[in-house]
Enzyme design. Structure first.
Site, PDB file in Angstrom:
ATOM      1  N   LYS A 196      47.530   9.240  51.086  1.00 43.95           N
ATOM      2  CA  LYS A 196      46.847   8.874  52.337  1.00 43.95           C
ATOM      3  C   LYS A 196      45.729   7.926  51.972  1.00 43.95           C
ATOM      4  O   LYS A 196      45.015   8.159  50.995  1.00 43.95           O
ATOM      5  CB  LYS A 196      46.301  10.148  52.979  1.00 43.95           C
ATOM      6  CG  LYS A 196      45.266   9.924  54.079  1.00 43.95           C
ATOM      7  CD  LYS A 196      45.002  11.219  54.832  1.00 43.95           C
ATOM      8  CE  LYS A 196      43.532  11.559  54.894  1.00 43.95           C
ATOM      9  NZ  LYS A 196      43.289  12.830  55.612  1.00 43.95           N
ATOM     10  N   LYS A 227      42.269   5.892  53.468  1.00 48.17           N
ATOM     11  CA  LYS A 227      41.284   5.841  54.545  1.00 48.17           C
ATOM     12  C   LYS A 227      41.190   4.404  55.039  1.00 48.17           C
ATOM     13  O   LYS A 227      41.225   3.455  54.230  1.00 48.17           O
ATOM     14  CB  LYS A 227      39.924   6.296  54.016  1.00 48.17           C
ATOM     15  CG  LYS A 227      39.891   7.771  53.634  1.00 48.17           C
ATOM     16  CD  LYS A 227      39.939   8.653  54.871  1.00 48.17           C
ATOM     17  CE  LYS A 227      39.689  10.104  54.522  1.00 48.17           C
ATOM     18  NZ  LYS A 227      39.649  10.949  55.734  1.00 48.17           N
ATOM     19  N   LYS A 238      42.953  22.208  59.776  1.00 44.06           N
ATOM     20  CA  LYS A 238      41.871  22.581  58.859  1.00 44.06           C
ATOM     21  C   LYS A 238      41.266  23.851  59.433  1.00 44.06           C
ATOM     22  O   LYS A 238      40.787  23.835  60.579  1.00 44.06           O
ATOM     23  CB  LYS A 238      40.782  21.496  58.803  1.00 44.06           C
ATOM     24  CG  LYS A 238      41.213  20.195  58.127  1.00 44.06           C
ATOM     25  CD  LYS A 238      40.095  19.176  58.152  1.00 44.06           C
ATOM     26  CE  LYS A 238      40.559  17.854  57.535  1.00 44.06           C
ATOM     27  NZ  LYS A 238      39.597  16.758  57.761  1.00 44.06           N
TER      28      LYS A 238
END
Ligand code: OSB
Ligand code: MG
Length: 371
Positions: free
Chosen positions: A161, A163, A262
Site C-alpha cells: 500500500k 500513501k 481497525k
C-alpha cells in the site's frame, strides 16, 4: 474479573524510518500502553492514539485524559465480566474510541489468560497464519518510492500500500505500477481529497489497484458513494467507519466495496467483530488496518485478522519494519509466503520487555482500587 489496578504507560518509540502520510510525518511513535491487574493476572492493551490529531481527533493526551478521568473510575474495584460488560459501562462516554479500545484489548488479554485460551480462539479465528502487506509512507520522489517498494518486495511482502496526497498521487502510483506490473497494489489518501478532485484521481482507475482507501472526508459516507459510482476500482473506507452503524450506512449506501477494520477506530475488538459479521453478511470483504502498533497491538491485529471474512491482506508487517527495539520479548517475522503466524499463547500471547518499556516511557500513571 475484579479490577485491582490500572496503569497507563505513555510511550514514545523511535521508528526505523520516518512515516509520512497526507496528514503528517512521524519519526517517533507515541502510544499509551494499558496494564490491568486482576486477581493475580496482568493484561495489556494498546491505545493507538498518536501524539497529533492527524488521523482522527484523538491524541495520546486526550486518551490519557478520558481514561484517567472517566473510564478508569468506572472500572476500579468492579467485577468486569467481559468486553460487552465493559462497553455497557462506558456507553455514556461519547466518542474516544481509541481510548476505549485500548482498555478492551487488555480485558481480552486477561480473559484469555484466565480461561487458558488465545485471543484468536476467543474471537473465533479460523487461521493459524494471516496474509499481510506493507504500508509505505510518502517518499522524497517517485523514484525513491519505487526503490523503497523494491526493498519490501525483496523482503517478501506480496502486497503493498502506498500513501498518497494531493500532488503526490497518480505519478507515484503509476511509477510503482510500471516497475511492478503484477504487484498487489493499493493506495491510501487518509481523507486528503474532496469530490471535486475526482478527475485528479481518475487515472488511478487504470492502474489495476486492489482498492483506493479513504479518499474523502472522514465524516462523509455519501460523497464516497458518489465517487464509487465513478470508479471501477473498489473504494475502501477506513476513517469513516467508526461504529457498526457506520458500516451499515456504508453498505446500504454503496459507499465502498471494502472496509478496513481497525479495532481502535471502532472502540474495541467487540465492535470490530460486529463490523466483521455485518460485512460478511453483505458479502463485503474486509482487511485489518494498522496504526504502527507495538508487539501488543500487533498481536491483537493478527488474532483479529484470523477471522474468516478478512479476505484481503492486512497492514500488518513484521516487527522490524517498525521498530529496532519493541516493548515485547516476542517479535513478529514475515514468512516466505507473505504471512505472519497467529500467536498461540494465552491471551495476546505476548510478554513485556520491562527494560525496553522503561526506556520508552514518557510518563506512568497508576490507579489502584481502594476496596
Ligand atoms: O490510514 O491506515 C492508515 C498508520 C497510522 C495512521 C493511519 C494509517 C496508518 C498506516 C500504517 O497505514 C499501517 C501499519 O501499521 O503498517
Ligand atoms: Mg488508512
Amino acid at each position: 474479573m475484579k479490577i485491582d489496578s490500572i496503569t497507563l504507560h505513555h510511550l514514545s518509540m523511535p521508528l526505523v524510518a520516518p512515516f509520512e502520510t497526507s496528514f503528517g510525518r512521524e519519526t517517533d511513535r507515541e502510544c499509551v500502553l494499558i496494564e490491568i491487574k486482576s486477581e493475580g493476572l496482568t493484561g495489556y492493551g494498546e491505545c493507538v492514539a498518536t501524539r497529533d490529531p492527524g488521523y482522527n481527533y484523538e491524541t495520546t493526551g486526550t486518551a490519557i485524559h478520558i481514561l484517567k478521568d472517566f473510564v478508569i473510575p468506572l472500572m476500579l474495584g468492579k467485577d468486569v465480566k467481559d468486553a460487552a460488560h465493559f462497553q455497557g459501562l462506558v456507553s455514556g462516554i461519547r466518542g474516544h474510541n481509541l481510548a476505549k479500545a485500548g482498555v478492551e484489548m487488555a480485558l481480552w488479554d486477561l480473559l484469555g489468560k484466565r480461561q487458558n485460551q488465545s485471543l484468536s480462539q476467543l474471537l473465533g479465528g479460523a487461521r493459524k497464519k494471516v496474509e499481510v502487506g506493507v504500508s509505505v509512507g510518502i517518499q522524497q520522489s517517485p523514484r525513491d518510492l519505487v526503490q523503497t517498494v523494491a526493498d519490501y518486495i525483496a523482503q517478501g511482502y506480496a502486497r503493498v500500500k502506498i500513501k498518497i496526497k494531493p500532488g503526490r498521487d497518480v505519478e507515484d502510483a503509476a511509477a510503482v505500477r510500471h516497475a511492478f506490473p503484477s504487484l498487489r497494489l493499493q493506495v491510501d489518501a487518509n481523507s486528503a481529497y474532496s469530490l471535486d478532485d475526482a478527475k485528479i484521481l481518475k487515472p488511478l482507475d487504470a492502474l489495476n489497484l486492489l482498492l483506493i482507501e479513504q479518499p474523502l472526508f472522514e465524516d462523509d459516507i455519501w460523497d464516497h458513494h458518489k465517487l464509487q459510482q465513478q470508479f471501477q476500482t473498489p473504494i475502501c473506507l477506513d476513517e469513516s467507519i467508526f461504529s457498526p452503524r457506520h458500516a451499515r450506512y456504508a453498505i446500504e449506501m454503496n459507499a465502498c466495496r471494502v472496509i478496513n477494520i481497525k479495532a481502535g477506530r471502532l472502540g474495541g475488538l467487540s465492535q470490530a467483530l460486529m463490523v466483521h459479521d455485518l460485512c460478511q453478511q453483505a458479502s463485503m470483504p474486509v482487511w485489518c488496518g494498522g496504526m504502527l502498533e507495538t508487539g501488543i497491538g500487533r498481536a491483537s491485529n493478527i488474532a483479529l485478522a484470523a477471522l474468516p471474512n478478512f479476505i484481503l491482506p492486512g497492514d500488518i508487517s513484521a516487527s522490524d519494519r517498525y521498530y529496532a527495539r519493541d516493548i515485547t520479548n516476542e517479535r513478529f517475522v514475515l514468512n516466505s509466503d507473505s504471512t505472519i503466524d497467529v500467536p498461540q499463547g494465552v491471551g495476546l500471547g505476548m510478554t513485556i520487555d520491562e527494560e525496553a518499556l522503561k526506556s520508552f516511557s514518557l510518563n506512568k500513571l497508576s490507579f489502584i482500587a481502594t476496596s
